[in-house]
Scaffold this motif. Sequence first.
Motif, PDB file in Angstrom:
ATOM      1  N   TYR A   1      38.803  45.440  35.137  1.00  0.00           N
ATOM      2  CA  TYR A   1      38.491  46.805  35.526  1.00  0.00           C
ATOM      3  C   TYR A   1      39.001  47.729  34.435  1.00  0.00           C
ATOM      4  O   TYR A   1      40.089  47.553  33.911  1.00  0.00           O
TER       5      TYR A   1
ATOM      6  N   SER B   1      32.733  42.223  32.448  1.00  0.00           N
ATOM      7  CA  SER B   1      32.911  40.811  32.782  1.00  0.00           C
ATOM      8  C   SER B   1      32.408  39.930  31.653  1.00  0.00           C
ATOM      9  O   SER B   1      31.480  40.284  30.935  1.00  0.00           O
TER      10      SER B   1
ATOM     11  N   TRP C   1      31.792  47.984  39.798  1.00  0.00           N
ATOM     12  CA  TRP C   1      32.092  47.051  40.886  1.00  0.00           C
ATOM     13  C   TRP C   1      33.371  47.510  41.571  1.00  0.00           C
ATOM     14  O   TRP C   1      34.316  47.921  40.888  1.00  0.00           O
ATOM     15  N   PRO C   2      33.453  47.414  42.897  1.00  0.00           N
ATOM     16  CA  PRO C   2      34.694  47.830  43.570  1.00  0.00           C
ATOM     17  C   PRO C   2      35.819  46.808  43.367  1.00  0.00           C
ATOM     18  O   PRO C   2      35.565  45.602  43.305  1.00  0.00           O
ATOM     19  N   LYS C   3      37.036  47.307  43.261  1.00  0.00           N
ATOM     20  CA  LYS C   3      38.190  46.416  43.182  1.00  0.00           C
ATOM     21  C   LYS C   3      38.345  45.720  44.534  1.00  0.00           C
ATOM     22  O   LYS C   3      37.913  46.251  45.563  1.00  0.00           O
ATOM     23  N   PRO C   4      38.966  44.525  44.553  1.00  0.00           N
ATOM     24  CA  PRO C   4      39.163  43.846  45.836  1.00  0.00           C
ATOM     25  C   PRO C   4      39.874  44.751  46.846  1.00  0.00           C
ATOM     26  O   PRO C   4      40.887  45.366  46.530  1.00  0.00           O
TER      27      PRO C   4
ATOM     28  N   LYS D   1      33.723  48.160  35.076  1.00  0.00           N
ATOM     29  CA  LYS D   1      34.207  46.793  34.918  1.00  0.00           C
ATOM     30  C   LYS D   1      33.436  46.137  33.772  1.00  0.00           C
ATOM     31  O   LYS D   1      32.257  46.421  33.571  1.00  0.00           O
TER      32      LYS D   1
ATOM     33  N   TYR E   1      36.053  36.901  47.128  1.00  0.00           N
ATOM     34  CA  TYR E   1      36.354  38.108  47.893  1.00  0.00           C
ATOM     35  C   TYR E   1      35.128  38.677  48.610  1.00  0.00           C
ATOM     36  O   TYR E   1      35.247  39.154  49.723  1.00  0.00           O
TER      37      TYR E   1
ATOM     38  N   SER F   1      34.179  36.288  35.169  1.00  0.00           N
ATOM     39  CA  SER F   1      35.336  37.041  35.627  1.00  0.00           C
ATOM     40  C   SER F   1      35.369  38.328  34.827  1.00  0.00           C
ATOM     41  O   SER F   1      34.775  38.403  33.747  1.00  0.00           O
TER      42      SER F   1
ATOM     43  N   LYS G   1      45.560  38.991  41.289  1.00  0.00           N
ATOM     44  CA  LYS G   1      44.357  38.889  42.119  1.00  0.00           C
ATOM     45  C   LYS G   1      43.077  38.695  41.333  1.00  0.00           C
ATOM     46  O   LYS G   1      41.990  38.729  41.902  1.00  0.00           O
ATOM     47  N   GLU G   2      43.158  38.522  40.029  1.00  0.00           N
ATOM     48  CA  GLU G   2      41.936  38.346  39.238  1.00  0.00           C
ATOM     49  C   GLU G   2      41.289  37.009  39.603  1.00  0.00           C
ATOM     50  O   GLU G   2      41.981  36.018  39.819  1.00  0.00           O
TER      51      GLU G   2
END
Length: 179
Positions: free
Chosen positions: A178, A161, A148-151, A159, A108, A175, A91-92
Amino acid sequence: MKFFNNMKIGSRLQVIVGLSVIALVTVQIFALAELRFNLLEDRKQKTREHVETAYSLITHFANRAQKGELTKETAQKAALAAVEELRYSGKEYFWINDMAPKMLMHPYAKKLNGTDLSGFEDKSGKKLFVAFVNKVKESKSEFVDYLWPKPGAENPVAKISYVQGYAPWGWIVGSGIYI
């Protein structure tokens, strides 16, 4: 040393075993810390490589526009659509914002698309999209840490990036991983 010599053999053995256990535990703690660091560095490197792949896809569409095969607007729409569909490790995902910073595409958090994010803060108060812009202005690409919240989740987690700027269009593709 005299104290140790006056101890019974059983007590001496207990001290030696105890010190050995402490030494082994200490070595294991340092080894685990180094392993964690190395695993994180490896994941960061892979994330950077994934962002570079998405960047090359954007470059592909920009080159097609430069050759006259597509208009700039059509090339940008095609690049956004292509990057939106990219996934790795399940899901990344990737997102694209501009230098304003305005979200151009997030697969997302679609409610952010078209939104000015200059005032957007994570739970710690960090203006992460402003940080992305600043890092790209400073060095064209860099890692940024934030929350940041996970999907599919609501609570944010740590996180890191990697963001890379595409200067001709004023875009930033990124991108993250986590922690």
